[in-house]
Design a protein around this motif. Structure first.
Motif, PDB file in Angstrom:
ATOM      1  N   SER A 148       0.806  -1.228   0.000  1.00  0.00           N
ATOM      2  CA  SER A 148       0.000   0.000   0.000  1.00  0.00           C
ATOM      3  C   SER A 148       0.837   1.275   0.000  1.00  0.00           C
ATOM      4  O   SER A 148       0.272   2.376  -0.024  1.00  0.00           O
ATOM      5  N   GLY A 149       2.143   1.123   0.023  1.00  0.00           N
ATOM      6  CA  GLY A 149       3.003   2.305  -0.114  1.00  0.00           C
ATOM      7  C   GLY A 149       3.726   2.704   1.159  1.00  0.00           C
ATOM      8  O   GLY A 149       4.256   3.815   1.251  1.00  0.00           O
ATOM      9  N   THR A 279      -6.062   2.952   0.641  1.00  0.00           N
ATOM     10  CA  THR A 279      -6.433   3.524  -0.658  1.00  0.00           C
ATOM     11  C   THR A 279      -7.949   3.743  -0.624  1.00  0.00           C
ATOM     12  O   THR A 279      -8.605   3.417   0.369  1.00  0.00           O
ATOM     13  N   SER A 280      -8.501   4.260  -1.699  1.00  0.00           N
ATOM     14  CA  SER A 280      -9.940   4.542  -1.699  1.00  0.00           C
ATOM     15  C   SER A 280     -10.758   3.340  -2.170  1.00  0.00           C
ATOM     16  O   SER A 280     -11.963   3.445  -2.343  1.00  0.00           O
ATOM     17  N   LEU A 282     -12.824  -0.008  -1.856  1.00  0.00           N
ATOM     18  CA  LEU A 282     -13.682  -0.450  -0.753  1.00  0.00           C
ATOM     19  C   LEU A 282     -13.073  -1.571   0.100  1.00  0.00           C
ATOM     20  O   LEU A 282     -13.073  -1.472   1.331  1.00  0.00           O
ATOM     21  N   PRO A 283     -12.527  -2.644  -0.514  1.00  0.00           N
ATOM     22  CA  PRO A 283     -11.956  -3.710   0.334  1.00  0.00           C
ATOM     23  C   PRO A 283     -10.836  -3.172   1.232  1.00  0.00           C
ATOM     24  O   PRO A 283     -10.711  -3.574   2.393  1.00  0.00           O
ATOM     25  N   ASP A 284     -10.053  -2.275   0.692  1.00  0.00           N
ATOM     26  CA  ASP A 284      -8.950  -1.709   1.465  1.00  0.00           C
ATOM     27  C   ASP A 284      -9.482  -0.862   2.628  1.00  0.00           C
ATOM     28  O   ASP A 284      -8.982  -0.939   3.763  1.00  0.00           O
ATOM     29  N   LEU A 285     -10.532  -0.092   2.342  1.00  0.00           N
ATOM     30  CA  LEU A 285     -11.127   0.735   3.401  1.00  0.00           C
ATOM     31  C   LEU A 285     -11.706  -0.140   4.504  1.00  0.00           C
ATOM     32  O   LEU A 285     -11.543   0.136   5.688  1.00  0.00           O
ATOM     33  N   ARG A 286     -12.371  -1.226   4.091  1.00  0.00           N
ATOM     34  CA  ARG A 286     -12.969  -2.123   5.097  1.00  0.00           C
ATOM     35  C   ARG A 286     -11.881  -2.766   5.966  1.00  0.00           C
ATOM     36  O   ARG A 286     -12.024  -2.878   7.175  1.00  0.00           O
ATOM     37  N   ASN A 287     -10.780  -3.185   5.337  1.00  0.00           N
ATOM     38  CA  ASN A 287      -9.694  -3.776   6.118  1.00  0.00           C
ATOM     39  C   ASN A 287      -9.016  -2.733   7.010  1.00  0.00           C
ATOM     40  O   ASN A 287      -8.589  -3.033   8.123  1.00  0.00           O
ATOM     41  N   SER A 288      -8.926  -1.521   6.506  1.00  0.00           N
ATOM     42  CA  SER A 288      -8.349  -0.451   7.334  1.00  0.00           C
ATOM     43  C   SER A 288      -9.223  -0.200   8.549  1.00  0.00           C
ATOM     44  O   SER A 288      -8.736   0.086   9.637  1.00  0.00           O
TER      45      SER A 288
END
Ligand SMILES: Nc1ncnc2c1ncn2[C@@H]1O[C@H](COP(=O)(O)OP(=O)(O)OP(=O)(O)O)[C@@H](O)[C@H]1O
Ligand SMILES: [Mg+2]
Length: 390
Positions: A148-149, A279-280, A282-288
């Motif tokens: 993710s950077g 990131t923006s 959805l799966p990434d936001l949910r995991n965040s």
């Protein structure tokens, strides 16, 4: 110096004589009969002398070796039956001294005296008695998923803060597959591994000569040279490394491994602030959000600053919606820098150095200003005593 005296026995053997001698010296002895209790105690006590008496459940030499691997800073005194006495073997397994079941009071007194003298001298070189920068800040960079950077942000933020005149160090806590050094095209001569083997295990904690230096001014404590070496790294090493770095550096950035482990959690515990990259998508936001929930459980939620990475005008989720999902405001945004980011990584030149006017570099500068507002009190050079455990 607070010195802690412990006694462990795998039978019900008592330590009456040792206790009496210590009491006469105004010291106290804590006895343990369950190994788990002892190990738990050692985790939180850097200045300890341990009398180790085992010959039933455990072989005293094996046990000594196990403990010295896990807690290299403990001063251990083996108490063995006469027929097992073997000084050379005791030294090999990390014992500092030896007694037998029938040692005389004078022998015990002598061993205690030696332990006190050694620990006093060792502590004069240890972090607990040395000085560190008052306003030194530890910032951990993390994310719920790989790629993710984190490393890209870490090296760029470090170079940007160094440009602003701060003394910056990066600790690559991705002990297996960290790539901080690679991202700035450095081939480290030393790493955290050599520091542990050559320094810490001999009671010498000085870290400066194990760092690699980049021309941007950033210093790097690299990950071990081989992935399998990560096995010797403990949470205690991480704590001592951060304490050592705080003596000299204004900012310590920790690039964390993605998977949740004791090392990962220790990074979070040591940090004053944590940058959580998302990131923006959805799966990434949910995991965040799951990651943020974990931080809340650990009572670290106050430290977290969410950083939205790879932002672009094509994103489909509004910022407000993202904040609703995360139930947390977005602290900073970094744009997707496409090909320029890839070439920066491939060339090993931080983007803030290679192209300081690129949108990503400007985003990093802004992030630096948000973390260290210009009107904030200047970094004082006054120093205070460092505490090993934070
Ligand atoms: N804002 C950005 N714009 C474009 N590319 C980016 C951006 N941020 C990161 N990248 C690219 O994404 C890739 C992965 O980044 P990076 O290695 O920093 O992720 P990471 O979170 O450290 O991964 P890991 O979990 O494997 O350590 C790199 O090639 C990097 O150039
Ligand atoms: Mg990385």
């Amino acid at each position: 110096m607070n010195l802690y005296w412990y006694f462990y026995s795998d039978t019900n053997a008592r330590a009456d004589e040792i206790e009496t001698i210590l009491t006469n010296k105004n010291e106290s002895l804590t006895s343990f009969y369950r190994l788990e209790d002892l190990l738990k105690q050692l985790e939180s006590t850097p200045n300890a002398v341990l009398f180790l008496r085992a010959h039933t459940t455990y072989n005293v030499y094996d046990l000594c070796q196990e403990i010295s691997f896990k807690f290299p800073h403990i001063y251990m005194i083996i108490i063995s039956p006469e027929n097992l006495e073997n000084t050379k073997k005791a030294m090999q397994v990390g014992a500092s001294d030896m007694l037998t079941f029938s040692s005389t009071g004078d022998e015990v007194t002598d061993v205690i005296f030696q332990a006190q003298a050694y620990m006093k001298q060792r502590n004069s070189r240890e972090p607990s008695l040395q000085l560190m920068k008052e306003n030194s800040r530890v910032i951990a960079v993390c994310s719920s998923k790989g790629g993710s950077g984190k490393t890209f942000l870490t090296v760029n933020l470090a170079a940007s803060l160094a440009k602003e005149g701060k003394e910056v160090a990066i600790l690559d806590a991705n002990f297996q597959f960290g790539d901080v050094a690679m991202y700035v095209d450095i081939k480290p001569k030393n790493s955290i591994y050599e520091w542990v083997k050559e320094g810490v295990e001999r009671g010498e904690y000085g870290i400066e000569s194990y760092l690699s230096h980049h021309k941007s001014g950033v210093s790097i404590l690299a990950k071990p040279p081989r992935p399998e070496f990560f096995e010797i790294m403990t949470e205690e090493h991480l704590k001592i490394a951060v304490t050592e770095l705080q003596k000299r550096y204004d900012v310590i950035l920790i690039d964390t491994p993605t998977y949740i482990s004791e090392i990962h959690l220790t990074c979070l515990a040591l940090a004053d602030e944590t940058l959580l990259l998302t990131t923006s998508e959805l799966p990434d936001l949910r995991n965040s959000k799951l990651y943020l929930d974990m931080m809340e459980t650990l009572h670290f939620e106050e430290k977290v600053r969410v950083v939205l990475n790879r932002d672009s005008k094509h994103r489909t989720i509004e910022e407000k919606r993202m904040e609703e999902i995360l139930q947390k405001s977005i602290f900073a945004t970094l744009p997707d820098q496409g090909q320029l980011a890839i070439s920066s990584v491939n060339e090993g030149v931080p983007l803030v150095v290679k192209s300081s006017r690129s949108p990503f570099s400007k985003g990093i500068q802004l992030l630096g200003k948000k973390l260290f507002p210009p009107n904030e009190q200047p970094v004082k050079k006054v120093k205070r005593l460092a505490l090993l455990s934070r």
